[in-house]
Design an enzyme around this catalytic site. Structure first.
Site, PDB file in Angstrom:
ATOM      1  N   LYS A 187       0.817  -1.129   0.165  1.00  0.00           N
ATOM      2  CA  LYS A 187       0.087  -0.020   0.068  1.00  0.00           C
ATOM      3  C   LYS A 187       0.936   1.250  -0.203  1.00  0.00           C
ATOM      4  CE  LYS A 187      -3.749  -2.439  -0.314  1.00  0.00           C
ATOM      5  NZ  LYS A 187      -4.210  -3.213   0.351  1.00  0.00           N
TER       6      LYS A 187
HETATM    7  C1  LIG Z   1      -5.435  -4.253   0.689  1.00  0.00           C
HETATM    8  C2  LIG Z   1      -6.898  -3.972   0.400  1.00  0.00           C
HETATM    9  C3  LIG Z   1      -7.720  -4.410   1.557  1.00  0.00           C
HETATM   10  C4  LIG Z   1      -7.214  -5.249   2.969  1.00  0.00           C
HETATM   11  O1  LIG Z   1      -6.323  -4.479   3.635  1.00  0.00           O
HETATM   12  P1  LIG Z   1      -5.494  -5.369   4.589  1.00  0.00           P
HETATM   13  O2  LIG Z   1      -4.708  -4.377   5.515  1.00  0.00           O
HETATM   14  O3  LIG Z   1      -4.588  -6.159   3.946  1.00  0.00           O
HETATM   15  O4  LIG Z   1      -6.446  -5.978   5.595  1.00  0.00           O
HETATM   16  C5  LIG Z   1      -9.115  -3.891   1.678  1.00  0.00           C
HETATM   17  N1  LIG Z   1      -9.756  -3.450   0.719  1.00  0.00           N
HETATM   18  C6  LIG Z   1      -8.948  -3.076  -0.346  1.00  0.00           C
HETATM   19  C7  LIG Z   1      -9.529  -2.460  -1.635  1.00  0.00           C
HETATM   20  C8  LIG Z   1      -7.475  -3.466  -0.502  1.00  0.00           C
HETATM   21  O5  LIG Z   1      -6.913  -3.453  -1.572  1.00  0.00           O
END
Ligand SMILES: *Cc1c(COP(=O)(O)O)cnc(C)c1O
Length: 387
Positions: A187
């Site tokens: 992210k």
């Molecule tokens: C990565 C992601 C999540 C989950 O995030 P985590 O921190 O890994 O639980 C949820 N929604 C979207 C759209 C994502 O890309």
């Protein structure tokens, strides 16, 4: 002629710098690894950044989505509206409350949930709308909030892609009832695993905090200080969703560079836009007026009808050139579980299906050098011109 990169370009590789490495070491030496002062610091930084009254750090965005629904009492028999063009955890969090996910198709251009189709999906059981700011592009929040207020629904934003986003002068994190962010390794900023929920409502903030740590009474947080021994009460059968100081050590320093990293991704974005304008692809549409796009994913739509190759062929050929890419996403209604459980047909969500077959995400990390970006550009040109 571009042959092949020397070294494999990993998709979504994070940029980790010396201050966070030192902070992690400091945390390890302090002996205080769990939830403590650094988590509190990270929450304060995030509160300031988003302007929200409350920010609760958790061990993932998925945990945040789940808890947000739990604290407002979502349960079996309820329906939650969301997009099928998302990571599975958005839908899974709904399912884990006992509720039913109800998908609404996306707009072809923005790839965000289509507000015009939300109203048709509302039933007497609908309780929540979860818009996902796809790739970092803020959803049409005016329309979504209007619909929610009219029908007395809660809005929980999945802002996993959109930490830096603004919508019409309002910071993401400060618009819907609750907003969930992710600091997963790919992210925009990273803590390894990690997430945050922001809200302006104190009761939800308190419950998220409490339910995220086994449902222990608030006093239990003093277990993490040296104020001495205390008894706590279990007030709810909660979850183990708290963030550790080791994770927050990364977040504290990553937040200092969040705007610098965004600027770099904007530069890379522009290089891609310029390079691909004459290829058989559709580049992402420009951000809407008066919004800030958080530039999490650069998703090309490949004109598979023109080039007579599938998207998977293109991905494989780029892989052979040592260029890693991602797919965001294969629409959830095409996945085994949701298809079988809810009886979806591929054409139920035609735009999400269209995008699923054509989309490919190119590397966009702030870590990329101009040379890396040049390799991606040359690689994409090569695989698209062959066919
Ligand atoms: C990565 C992601 C999540 C989950 O995030 P985590 O921190 O890994 O639980 C949820 N929604 C979207 C759209 C994502 O890309």
């Amino acid at each position: 002629m571009f042959r092949k990169r020397e070294k494999y370009l990993i998709f979504g590789s994070p940029l980790i710098e010396e201050p966070e490495i030192q902070e992690v070491v400091d945390t390890l030496r302090s002996g205080w690894l769990g939830t403590g002062p650094k988590v509190a610091r990270f929450e304060n930084i995030f509160k300031e950044y988003t302007g929200a009254k409350y920010a609760m750090a958790l061990n993932s965005c998925t945990a945040g989505l789940h808890l947000s629904m739990i604290v407002i009492g979502i349960r079996s028999g309820d329906e939650v509206i969301t997009t099928p063009l998302t990571f599975c955890s958005t839908a899974n969090a709904i399912i884990h409350t006992g509720a039913t996910p109800v998908f609404v198709d996306v707009e072809r251009e923005t790839m965000n949930i289509d507000p015009e189709k939300i109203e048709e999906a509302i039933t007497p059981r609908t309780r929540v709308i979860i818009p996902v700011h796809f790739a970092g592009r803020p959803c049409n929040m005016d329309a979504i909030m209007d619909i929610a207020r009219q029908h007395d629904l809660i809005v929980i934003e999945d802002a996993a892609h959109c930490i830096e986003g603004w919508y019409k002068g309002e910071k993401i994190g400060n618009i819907g009832d609750m907003t969930c962010f992710s600091f997963y390794v790919t992210k925009n900023i990273v803590t390894g695993e990690g997430g945050m929920v922001t809200t302006n409502k104190e009761v939800w903030a308190d419950k998220i905090k409490m339910y995220g740590l086994h449902g222990l009474s608030k006093d239990a947080w003093r277990r993490y200080s040296d104020e001495g021994f205390i008894h706590y009460q279990v007030l709810f059968p909660g979850f183990k969703y708290n963030m550790m100081d080791i994770q927050a050590s990364l977040g504290i320093h990553q937040m200092k560079r969040i705007d610098k990293y965004l600027k770099r991704r904007e530069e890379i974005w522009k290089m891609y836009d310029d390079a691909f304008s004459s290829l058989p692809v559709t580049c992402p549409v420009q951000p809407e007026h008066n919004t800030v796009h958080a530039r999490h994913l650069y998703t090309l739509l490949i004109d598979i009808d023109k080039i007579k190759k599938t998207r998977d062929d293109i991905q494989q050929e780029l892989h052979e050139l040592n260029i890693g890419t991602g797919i965001h996403f294969i629409s959830l209604h095409l996945h085994d579980y949701y298809r079988k459980t809810y009886g979806f047909k591929p054409d139920d969500f035609p735009n999400a299906k269209y995008i699923s077959n054509r989309t490919i995400s190119l590397p966009l990390s702030a870590k990329l050098t101009d040379g890396d970006v040049g390799d991606v550009v040359e690689g994409v040109k090569k695989v698209l011109h062959r066919g």
